[in-house]
Design an enzyme around this catalytic site. Structure first.
Site, mmCIF file in Angstrom:
data_model
loop_
_atom_site.group_PDB
_atom_site.id
_atom_site.type_symbol
_atom_site.label_atom_id
_atom_site.label_comp_id
_atom_site.label_asym_id
_atom_site.label_seq_id
_atom_site.Cartn_x
_atom_site.Cartn_y
_atom_site.Cartn_z
ATOM 1 N N GLY A 1 -4.687 69.095 -125.027
ATOM 2 C CA GLY A 1 -3.324 69.573 -124.788
ATOM 3 C C GLY A 1 -2.231 68.948 -125.633
ATOM 4 C CD GLU B 1 -1.875 64.035 -121.067
ATOM 5 O OE1 GLU B 1 -2.008 64.751 -122.076
ATOM 6 O OE2 GLU B 1 -2.781 63.844 -120.239
ATOM 7 C CG ASP B 2 -0.746 68.157 -122.381
ATOM 8 O OD1 ASP B 2 -1.032 67.167 -121.671
ATOM 9 O OD2 ASP B 2 -1.432 69.199 -122.386
ATOM 10 C CG ASP C 1 -0.272 69.073 -112.357
ATOM 11 O OD1 ASP C 1 0.411 68.888 -111.350
ATOM 12 O OD2 ASP C 1 -0.992 70.075 -112.491
ATOM 13 C CE LYS D 1 2.881 71.492 -113.955
ATOM 14 N NZ LYS D 1 1.598 72.150 -113.615
ATOM 15 C CG PHE E 1 -0.495 76.950 -114.888
ATOM 16 C CD1 PHE E 1 -1.282 75.809 -114.820
ATOM 17 C CD2 PHE E 1 -0.750 77.887 -115.884
ATOM 18 C CE1 PHE E 1 -2.317 75.605 -115.718
ATOM 19 C CE2 PHE E 1 -1.791 77.689 -116.790
ATOM 20 C CZ PHE E 1 -2.566 76.549 -116.699
ATOM 21 C CB VAL E 2 4.095 75.189 -118.209
ATOM 22 C CG1 VAL E 2 5.272 75.246 -117.257
ATOM 23 C CG2 VAL E 2 3.511 73.780 -118.247
ATOM 24 C CG ASP F 1 -5.705 75.239 -121.863
ATOM 25 O OD1 ASP F 1 -5.247 74.144 -121.505
ATOM 26 O OD2 ASP F 1 -6.775 75.704 -121.421
ATOM 27 N NE ARG G 1 -6.165 74.359 -125.930
ATOM 28 C CZ ARG G 1 -6.165 73.510 -124.896
ATOM 29 N NH1 ARG G 1 -5.091 72.826 -124.624
ATOM 30 N NH2 ARG G 1 -7.238 73.362 -124.146
HETATM 31 P P1 IMP Z 1 -3.255 65.684 -114.186
HETATM 32 O O1 IMP Z 1 -4.476 64.814 -114.266
HETATM 33 O O2 IMP Z 1 -3.246 66.538 -112.936
HETATM 34 O O3 IMP Z 1 -1.965 64.919 -114.342
HETATM 35 O O4 IMP Z 1 -3.353 66.757 -115.316
HETATM 36 C C1 IMP Z 1 -3.257 66.400 -116.610
HETATM 37 C C2 IMP Z 1 -3.825 67.422 -117.565
HETATM 38 O O5 IMP Z 1 -4.013 68.713 -116.995
HETATM 39 C C3 IMP Z 1 -2.841 67.592 -118.681
HETATM 40 O O6 IMP Z 1 -3.146 66.716 -119.708
HETATM 41 C C4 IMP Z 1 -3.014 69.039 -119.086
HETATM 42 O O7 IMP Z 1 -3.997 69.130 -120.095
HETATM 43 C C5 IMP Z 1 -3.501 69.725 -117.843
HETATM 44 N N1 IMP Z 1 -2.381 70.413 -117.152
HETATM 45 C C6 IMP Z 1 -1.636 69.940 -116.126
HETATM 46 N N2 IMP Z 1 -0.691 70.821 -115.746
HETATM 47 C C7 IMP Z 1 -0.833 71.880 -116.585
HETATM 48 C C8 IMP Z 1 -0.108 73.123 -116.727
HETATM 49 O O8 IMP Z 1 0.855 73.455 -116.010
HETATM 50 N N3 IMP Z 1 -0.545 73.949 -117.726
HETATM 51 C C9 IMP Z 1 -1.591 73.647 -118.541
HETATM 52 N N4 IMP Z 1 -2.279 72.501 -118.447
HETATM 53 C C10 IMP Z 1 -1.894 71.620 -117.479
HETATM 54 MG MG MG Z 2 -4.036 67.208 -121.410
#
Ligand code: IMP
Ligand code: MG
Length: 187
Positions: A56, A111-112, A115, A143, A164-165, A171, A177
């Site tokens: 990402g 990081e992108d 979440d 988020k 969700f984005v 992606d 992407r």
């Molecule tokens: P986390 O572990 O829940 O914080 O998620 C982290 C990873 O999930 C990020 O690095 C993204 O690659 C993916 N992700 C989280 N939210 C989104 C979203 O809204 N759209 C797309 N990918 C996401």
């Molecule tokens: Mg990621």
């Protein structure tokens, strides 16, 4: 030249679902420059290692790193937690480890999006075990309402609602992407 190619679409359809514009390309560019400026000031005289989280972060990483004027190294982790779904599986897997030496170094994770924070929590544990000199995190998107981590994220591009984005590296089931702007699911 076809000028329509450079126009920002107000909505896009990805895997048969509609997304609307959330953060246009120009705003992302401005914020990336600001974040890089902060990093250039805060790490002056140091030689940090920027670690991108694949897949990402690849576009954010490449835009950010070209604004960095520090003497620095780069490396990548590849993680997987989402599969093709719109919610995290919560099960973080390390698909590619680092090649660099972390011990005694200033580590900056790129990081992108954060979440649930589960991926970042996992990364922090892996890195701090190796005794870096410092550890900080830069994320383009955050988020706030979902994040369950108990440490501060040092550099945040944009706080966004819990939806969700896609786009700018992010992606939906591997699609979208390549969009230049960031779009949010239109529900
Ligand atoms: P986390 O572990 O829940 O914080 O998620 C982290 C990873 O999930 C990020 O690095 C993204 O690659 C993916 N992700 C989280 N939210 C989104 C979203 O809204 N759209 C797309 N990918 C996401
Ligand atoms: Mg990621």
């Amino acid at each position: 030249m076809n000028s329509a190619i450079n126009e920002i679409a107000p909505t896009v359809v990805v895997n048969n679902e509609r997304f609307k514009l959330l953060i246009p390309e120009s705003e992302i560019r401005r914020r990336v420059q600001e974040l890089a400026g902060e990093l250039n000031r805060n790490y002056a005289g140091k030689t940090p290692i920027f670690i991108g989280i694949l897949n990402g972060s690849f576009i954010f990483f490449s835009d950010l790193i070209r604004e960095i004027t520090l003497d620095c190294e780069i490396d990548f982790f590849k993680l997987s937690s989402y599969g093709d779904a719109k919610i995290s599986s919560g099960n973080v897997k390390l698909l590619k480890d680092l090649n660099c030496q972390v011990t005694g170094m200033d580590i900056i994770i790129v990081e992108d999006i954060i979440d649930s924070g589960l991926s970042m929590d996992f990364i922090k544990k892996v890195i701090t075990k190796q005794n870096p000199r410092s550890f900080s995190v830069v994320t383009l998107l955050y988020k706030r309402d979902c994040v369950k981590i108990d440490f501060k994220v040092d550099y945040i591009g944009f706080e966004i609602p819990n939806h969700f984005v896609v786009g700018y590296g992010l992606d939906y089931a591997q699609k979208a992407r390549n969009l230049r702007s960031i779009y949010v699911l239109d529900k």
